[in-house]
Design an enzyme around this catalytic site. Structure first.
Site, PDB file in Angstrom:
ATOM      1  N   GLY A   1       0.804  -1.361  -0.103  1.00  0.00           N
ATOM      2  CA  GLY A   1      -0.130  -0.165  -0.016  1.00  0.00           C
ATOM      3  C   GLY A   1       0.814   1.328   0.088  1.00  0.00           C
TER       4      GLY A   1
ATOM      5  N   CYS B   1      -7.345  -6.365   4.199  1.00  0.00           N
ATOM      6  CA  CYS B   1      -7.058  -5.588   3.264  1.00  0.00           C
ATOM      7  C   CYS B   1      -8.137  -5.733   2.264  1.00  0.00           C
ATOM      8  CB  CYS B   1      -6.045  -6.112   1.957  1.00  0.00           C
ATOM      9  SG  CYS B   1      -4.271  -6.220   3.096  1.00  0.00           S
TER      10      CYS B   1
END
Length: 228
Positions: A149, A178
């Site tokens: 990320g 996630c």
């Protein structure tokens, strides 16, 4: 492949041991400011004490049901866990123009796929999802072993990746990691049947990340079509 970095000087790799998330975030910002001012590209490698962090797309139902505190961040993606036994990498990198964030993510994935292969574990990408995955088999769905990320500001990257080495996987059970409900989470230790520590993989990861960013490690085709 060519380098995705705007600088030609080597990436400075810093091994930081264990550092709490808030301090690491402050260090990232300071390092990014220094990079924008002409300083070196830097890869911060560390472990965090246990913490949940939420990216900008995290939904309320994906957070811990028991009220466990969560640190909200400005990275992409959703909620995840960091803690002991997980190698976290924050590449603070000045990117070439025009910016290609997807290519940067693919290079990070490639570095983790390469390290897993060196250790004897085959991993892939999953179409439409970032990160690194152990493919599904007859008994289990695909399992995520590496999460990514990032955020790009002033043409400089922040946040990065996490590779599950020898971490407590039960920590993921309190969240929807996630935001993915149809796949699992795993670690190098769980998949290889032996203890694989952060110290064992850190130098490999540092070398692979630098090679991928500089184009010495080309991005290969590791797609799998589904997670089930």
């Amino acid at each position: 492949m060519t380098s995705i970095r705007s600088a030609s000087t080597p990436v400075e790799v810093r091994r930081l041991g264990t550092l709490d998330y808030t301090s690491a975030w402050q260090l990232q910002r300071e390092t990014a400011d220094a990079r924008v001012a002409g300083g070196p590209d830097t890869l911060l490698l560390l472990e965090h004490p246990p913490v949940y962090t939420a990216g900008k797309r995290t939904e309320p139902h994906e957070r811990p049901l028991d009220g466990t505190p969560v640190v909200d961040t400005d990275r992409g993606g959703k909620i995840t866990w960091h803690g002991p036994g997980q190698l976290v990498g924050y590449p603070i990198i000045g990117l070439t123009e025009p910016l290609d964030v997807v290519n940067f993510v693919r290079r990070l994935e490639e570095s983790l796929i390469t390290v897993c292969a060196e250790l004897g574990l085959h991993t892939e990408r999953v179409e439409g999802r970032s990160g690194v995955w152990v493919p599904a088999d007859d008994l289990r769905p695909a399992r995520k072993i590496g999460a990514i990320g990032i955020r790009v500001s002033r043409a400089t990257t922040l946040h990065g990746f996490a590779l599950n080495c020898d971490c407590d996987l039960s920590a993921f059970s309190s969240i929807i990691p996630c935001g993915i409900t149809d796949a699992g989470v795993t670690s190098l230790t769980a998949e290889l049947g032996r203890r694989v520590t952060v110290d064992e993989v850190a130098d490999r990861v540092a070398a692979a990340v630098c090679d991928a960013l500089d184009g010495r490690l080309p991005v290969g085709h590791h797609e799998t079509l589904n997670v089930g």
